[in-house]
Each structure stands twice: as C-alpha cells, then as structure tokens.
Design a protein around this motif. Structure first.
Motif, PDB file in Angstrom:
ATOM      1  N   LYS A   1       8.157  -9.668   3.454  1.00 41.91           N
ATOM      2  CA  LYS A   1       8.648  -8.908   4.607  1.00 41.91           C
ATOM      3  C   LYS A   1       7.768  -9.070   5.845  1.00 41.91           C
ATOM      4  O   LYS A   1       8.181  -8.730   6.946  1.00 41.91           O
ATOM      5  CB  LYS A   1       8.767  -7.428   4.256  1.00 41.91           C
TER       6      LYS A   1
ATOM      7  N   LYS B   1       5.622  -7.532  -7.378  1.00 40.82           N
ATOM      8  CA  LYS B   1       5.101  -6.632  -6.345  1.00 40.82           C
ATOM      9  C   LYS B   1       3.734  -6.050  -6.722  1.00 40.82           C
ATOM     10  O   LYS B   1       2.964  -5.652  -5.849  1.00 40.82           O
ATOM     11  CB  LYS B   1       6.107  -5.507  -6.092  1.00 40.82           C
TER      12      LYS B   1
ATOM     13  N   ASP C   1       3.411  -7.159  -0.325  1.00 38.14           N
ATOM     14  CA  ASP C   1       4.241  -7.299   0.874  1.00 38.14           C
ATOM     15  C   ASP C   1       5.664  -7.748   0.570  1.00 38.14           C
ATOM     16  O   ASP C   1       6.410  -8.104   1.491  1.00 38.14           O
ATOM     17  CB  ASP C   1       3.599  -8.283   1.850  1.00 38.14           C
TER      18      ASP C   1
ATOM     19  N   LYS D   1       9.673  -7.502  -0.594  1.00 36.63           N
ATOM     20  CA  LYS D   1      10.807  -6.574  -0.545  1.00 36.63           C
ATOM     21  C   LYS D   1      11.959  -7.210  -1.310  1.00 36.63           C
ATOM     22  O   LYS D   1      12.079  -8.428  -1.366  1.00 36.63           O
ATOM     23  CB  LYS D   1      11.206  -6.281   0.905  1.00 36.63           C
TER      24      LYS D   1
END
Length: 332
Positions: free
Chosen positions: A138, A239, A244, A246
C-alpha cells in the motif's frame, strides 16, 4: 495374612489410580493457526480425552503422511480440495448421520453450499471459508478506481508501480483460472480453444507478471513484486512479516476455498473422531482464529457478494488441446 492384604491393596490402588487417569488419545493432522487451543481444551474436558495435533507445513503433505503409515491418524483438517482428493482415494471414512446438523436442510448462506462430491454431507464437514484476492504494497499504491477488480492486475497505467511486478503463481494453469474468472468465461472437457477475451487477458497478465522461486515475504521485502494473488489466510501470514501489505477481494467475483474436517479411514478411535467433528460443527461460529478465515454466515464481504463467489478447483485437469495452447502462449 497382613502382608498379603497389603500387597493386594497396593495393586488395587495402582490399578484404580492408573485406570482413573487413562484417557483415549485422538490423533489429528492439521495446519497451524486454525483451531483455537480453548476449543481443543473444551473437547478434551467434555469427552475426557487427549487431542494430539500433528501439524503439516504444506497442503501437499497429507497424502504422503497417510501413505507412510508411521502413525494412525483419526481425523484431519484440510482445505476442501485435499479432502476431495483423499475421499476419491478412499482414505476417508463416512460420517455418522448425527455429525452434520445441516444434513437435510437448505442453507441460505452461499458459502455453505456443498460440492458435488459431498452432497450428502457424509464425506467431510466444511467449517470455514477462505476467499482469494489481491495483496499489494500500500506504500506504492495509487488508484482512481473505487472498487477493486481483477483488471487491476493488467493495468500498468492505473498502477505504474505494479509494472512487471505482479505475481500470479508460477503455473500457467493457475493463471488461466484467474483469467477465466476475470473475463467471465469457462472451459469444459469438450472445449477446443481458450476464449479470445481470456487469451487477451492472459497476454496482458504475462506482460505484468514476474516469476519468483522464493517466498513471497522475501519478494515483497526485496521490492521484487508489488502485488500478488493469494488466499486471505496467506495474506495474514505475509502481513506478519511485511506490515505494509493490504488485501482486497474483487467486488464482482472471486474464488474461495474451504477448510473442512474428516475421519481417516485407518482411525483407531472412530467414535471419538466422529464426536470431535460433531463438536467442532456445533462450535462453528467460534472457530475463527486471528481472522485467518471467515464464517459461512457472511453474505457480503467488503463489498463483494459471496453469492457470486466460485469454489476454487485446480485439481481437475484441463483438456490436452487447451494445455497445448496454454503452453504455446507462455513460450512466446
């Protein structure tokens, strides 16, 4: 006489103590991070048993573990594709009538609809769903589109940071399955050609794709990729290493997988295994761990209607003529 009585008393006490503490053991084969320890403890207390869980590192380990015969497993937890394969190999035992509470009910939840190999609910019980989507970095994400779609993967102008940094499996067949979903087309056993819109979509994907032979975590950390197609459970694993990231589910349609449980044909604790599956089925709404999976009761997930989702099936072979066309496409 006193010595003999003392001896018998000692033997009786040992028998009583060890007899009272003896508990049957249920051997379970499962992936990590699926079942809550609290749920396992509740079952152990209720049925006065012990549950021994042996974890698998990959979905491809189940078959080899069962065939090796090094241990007798009573039940196994796996994705539905693995369960179907083991069922066809007669490695699973039929479930009792009282195990699946929705045996004769028509469900209102799309994610609960049974597969053709499990219409009667006797082969295995599915417990959780796992949608496929797009995971991306992201930090470098710029989009004018409000709703996510599969076309994000082939839009270099819309996503300039994604140029030749998109990962959609190293296997052309898997890329074909995504392309068919994105273009709304299908291939049957009688198909002679890949639909033209799907071919064009695949060609665009090929221009954006990058092949990697190391874990996705390292690929994201090393800036080798900016986006990838993964299941939601894989995203949450990624994650933990790459914060970072998404994850989005395309709004119109996506694939989904399901996690289920079955009794192994070679079980030595069949009654306990059947009761364990019945117990988990009754606790279905409490099985979600760290949001790795989603409940069957979901009708709409982040703007994507679950009634439009398609069960992922990469086990069925594609026609040989289609496979040849696909291989020629990727040789260019």
């Amino acid at each position: 006489m006193f010595r003999i009585s003392t001896l018998f008393l000692s033997i009786w006490l040992q028998y009583s103590i060890f007899g009272a503490t003896f508990k049957p053991v249920l051997n379970l084969l499962a992936p990590q991070g699926v079942l809550l320890p609290k749920i396992i403890s509740q079952f152990e207390d209720e049925y006065r048993c012990n549950v021994r869980i042996e974890f698998v590192g990959s979905r491809y380990e189940y078959e080899s573990r069962l065939r090796a015969g090094l241990r007798n497993y009573d039940a196994l937890l796996a994705d539905e594709r693995i369960l179907q394969r083991l069922y066809l190999q007669r490695q699973l035992r039929s479930l009792n009538d009282d195990v699946n509470f929705t045996l004769n009910q028509v469900t209102k939840y799309p994610l609960q609809v049974r597969s053709r190999l499990n219409l009667d609910g006797r082969s295995y019980v599915t417990l959780m769903a796992d949608p496929m989507g797009i995971v991306f970095n992201k930090r470098n994400f710029i989009s004018k589109q409000a709703l996510p779609s599969w076309n994000w993967l082939i839009s270099p102008e819309e996503f300039p940071f994604w140029r030749q940094r998109v990962f959609v499996s190293n296997f052309p067949k898997h890329q074909l399955l995504v392309a068919l979903l994105a273009t709304g087309k299908e291939i049957t056993s009688s198909s002679w050609f890949i639909p033209e819109p799907t071919v064009k979509w695949l060609q665009n994907l090929k221009l954006q794709s990058v092949n990697i032979d190391y874990p996705l975590e390292l690929a994201f950390l090393g800036n080798k990729i900016e986006a990838a197609v993964v299941f939601r459970s894989d995203y949450l694993r990624l994650k933990k290493v790459v914060p970072d990231l998404k994850f989005v589910v395309p709004n119109k349609v996506t694939y989904f997988d399901r996690i289920g449980i079955a009794v192994v044909s070679d079980t030595v604790q069949e009654t306990l295994a059947q009761n364990f599956i019945k117990f988990l089925n009754s606790k279905r709404d409490h099985l979600i761990v760290n949001d790795n999976y989603i409940s069957y009761n979901v009708i709409n997930y982040e703007g994507s209607a679950t009634k439009n989702w398609v069960a992922y099936d990469d086990e069925n072979p594609i026609p040989r003529r289609i496979e040849n066309i696909l291989n020629d496409l990727y040789k260019k």
